[in-house]
Design an enzyme around this catalytic site. Sequence first.
Site, PDB file in Angstrom:
ATOM      1  N   LYS A 147       0.225  -6.428 -38.161  1.00  0.00           N
ATOM      2  CA  LYS A 147       0.906  -7.519 -37.162  1.00  0.00           C
ATOM      3  C   LYS A 147       2.312  -7.804 -37.247  1.00  0.00           C
ATOM      4  CE  LYS A 147       0.664 -12.703 -37.394  1.00  0.00           C
ATOM      5  NZ  LYS A 147       0.197 -13.887 -38.094  1.00  0.00           N
TER       6      LYS A 147
ATOM      7  N   ALA B 161      -1.114 -19.201 -34.797  1.00  0.00           N
ATOM      8  CA  ALA B 161      -0.096 -20.103 -35.321  1.00  0.00           C
ATOM      9  C   ALA B 161      -0.397 -21.533 -34.531  1.00  0.00           C
ATOM     10  CB  ALA B 161       1.201 -19.679 -35.032  1.00  0.00           C
TER      11      ALA B 161
ATOM     12  N   THR C 136      -3.471 -21.835 -42.491  1.00  0.00           N
ATOM     13  CA  THR C 136      -3.164 -23.003 -43.180  1.00  0.00           C
ATOM     14  C   THR C 136      -4.362 -24.041 -42.855  1.00  0.00           C
ATOM     15  OG1 THR C 136      -0.927 -22.496 -42.681  1.00  0.00           O
ATOM     16  CG2 THR C 136      -1.436 -24.997 -43.297  1.00  0.00           C
TER      17      THR C 136
END
EC number: 2.8.1.10
Length: 262
Positions: free
Chosen positions: A99, A187, A210
Amino acid sequence: MTDTWQAYGETLTSRLLLGTALYPNPNAMQESIKASESEIITVSLRRQSPEDGGGESMWQFIRDLNKKLLPNTAGCHNAKEAINLAKMSREIFNTHWIKLEVIGDDYNLQPDPFELVEAAKILTDDGFAVFPYCTDDLVLCQKLLDVGCEVLMPWGAPIGTGRGIMNPYSLETLRQRLPNVPLIIDAGLGKPSHACQALEMGCSAVLLNTAVAKAHDPVLMATGFKQAVEAGRASFLAGAMPERQSASPSTPVLGTPFWHQS
């Protein structure tokens, strides 16, 4: 028939990719990934450092999961730095998948498009299967495909913001203009509904970290994202009804008697 998708020749059934950072402890990380049923997990050489024993405990938890690893070049700010880290990751994690992250702005962690394309070309020529973290800019995405990338990872919003898909038009344009390219929204996703939206738009998968790792209950949140991805994909395949400007009754009125009182 099982609904599958392809990434660099690998046939996959899960459309949820999960990161391994920020969890309160290794057990929470391991159990969350199991609950998500993800087949691919991202790892950072700088965080794990298995080559010098610095992250040996965490690295053992990751190995025990027996998942496909997608190392990343998190924290790199230019092509040279990202290329060096990618080569180290290939040796240590024993995979040619990478990545590719090349950050151009430290405030919103936006990728540097020029350094990203340069690094992608060099790594692709060197045999890497590059998963580039990029913005949702069509021209940038076309340039990445031109240098050999077979998968694109456009952001939904800046990393860690949890704002969801901020520019649906751009992502819909990418899907329409590049219909055969795997698009992994990477993201900015904060809720399962954000992941569902991405899959409803026809995106191939989502990658997040997250939103699960920082939840009060990471395992339950991982389960929620798994179900949301499945729901979004089902909606896309079924064909969601188009939006309308005016109301339309769900019960037909043609032939229905109307009674009027004088």
